[in-house]
Write an enzyme that holds these catalytic residues in place. Structure first.
Site, short mmCIF file in Angstrom:
data_model
loop_
_atom_site.label_atom_id
_atom_site.label_comp_id
_atom_site.label_asym_id
_atom_site.label_seq_id
_atom_site.Cartn_x
_atom_site.Cartn_y
_atom_site.Cartn_z
CG PHE A 158 -1.43 -1.43 1.49
CD1 PHE A 158 -2.11 -2.12 0.50
CD2 PHE A 158 -1.16 -2.07 2.68
CE1 PHE A 158 -2.55 -3.42 0.71
CE2 PHE A 158 -1.59 -3.37 2.90
CZ PHE A 158 -2.28 -4.05 1.91
CG ASP A 169 2.32 4.13 3.49
OD1 ASP A 169 3.48 3.94 3.03
OD2 ASP A 169 1.95 3.65 4.58
CG ASP A 188 2.04 -2.55 3.35
OD1 ASP A 188 2.37 -1.72 2.49
OD2 ASP A 188 1.40 -2.25 4.38
#
Length: 309
Positions: free
Chosen positions: A216, A218, A286
């Protein structure tokens, strides 16, 4: 699988043309050597901050959480934990708080009150807009229930990402890079991963293709990858980040930071799987990278005002 193929292919396209961020293949090998025996299985709710009742209400909670899961850094006291815990407590106090009709009417001050937050939230108007969108579309297409949305994906995480991004524009995490469309889908993917983690791969969290999910992209993951020597930044980009200067949403630098992170961790995952002979999931990597990052006080991340992460 098309949605996830788009994420992988477009991230690789960016990594091959990137000017500000370089994926270092020797850094990948070194990092994999260091971590191959030590990727702990990080438990999904290891801090105890999430609502969980093993039913549809948990799905509704997670969808609301992931609709709001972005841009904490402008308020130095605000973190993901405040959001997760605040929403959990609001739901424990009132089981109908996230009903679709109520989400459509929520105001900024009401959201603050739910989270017990004393001042306006970063991008507060956007957060309210996204909750209205979630409430409206859940009511229109899924009987008001995020659980119906999940039931319609046929136990496929990739289908779920495609459904979420098709029905809810606020989850369409796209950029255009050098004239090419790039798909990153951070919050749509994290919704699938949260379901999988919360329900331990059963019930609403049962997906036959959880391996299709990438990391993800970010703020934290690129910074951790840089610390591990997996990503290298141009001197210009490094000095912008070190000076805490903002990087524009959709700029080349920002797209490269995120897309190169996805591409690099895919390469790490392939190498780890090959070396260990076991399938390693990007979701697990992750979680490990993120928990490593939030424990590292000195980590400097890039700053971008964005509703996508």
């Amino acid at each position: 699988m098309a949605a996830m193929d788009d994420v992988r292919a477009s991230s690789a396209w960016v990594a091959a043309r990137s000017a500000h961020v370089v994926v270092d293949s020797s850094g990948i090998e070194k990092a994999v050597e260091e971590i191959q025996d030590s990727i702990p299985k990080v438990k999904w709710d290891f801090e105890g901050i999430h609502y969980f009742d093993n039913g549809p209400l948990t799905v509704q909670y997670l969808f609301v959480l992931d609709a709001l899961n972005f841009c904490f850094w402008p308020d130095k006291d605000l973190s993901y934990d405040h959001l997760a815990l605040g929403l959990k407590e609001a739901l424990q106090n009132d089981k109908s708080v996230f009903d679709a009709d109520r989400l459509q009417k929520i105001t900024g001050p009401q959201l603050r009150e739910l989270l017990k937050w004393p001042r306006p939230l970063p991008l507060e108007n956007e957060r309210v807009r996204l909750l209205h969108e979630v409430g409206l579309e859940l009511e229109r297409s899924f009987e008001g229930k995020a659980s119906k949305l999940v039931e319609s994906c046929g136990k496929s995480a990739a289908n779920l990402v495609a459904l979420v991004t098709r029905h809810f524009p606020g989850f369409r995490d796209h950029s255009v890079y050098k004239g090419h469309q790039v798909f990153l889908y951070k919050r749509a993917q994290i919704f699938a991963a949260d379901l999988w983690g919360a329900f331990e791969g059963q019930g609403y969290g049962e997906f036959n293709d959880i391996s299709s999910i990438t990391i993800f992209a970010d703020y934290i993951v690129p910074a951790v990858l840089r610390q591990l020597g997996v990503l290298r930044y141009s001197s210009d980009l490094a000095s912008i980040i070190e000076a805490n200067r903002e990087i524009g949403s959709g700029s080349e630098e920002e797209v490269e930071l995120r897309a190169c992170s996805i591409y690099a961790v895919e390469k790490m995952r392939e190498l780890l799987s090959k070396k260990s002979g076991n399938q390693v999931l990007s979701v697990e990597l992750d979680l490990w990278l993120w928990s490593f990052g939030i424990q590292c006080q000195s980590l400097q991340h890039h700053r971008t005002l964005s509703i996508y992460y």
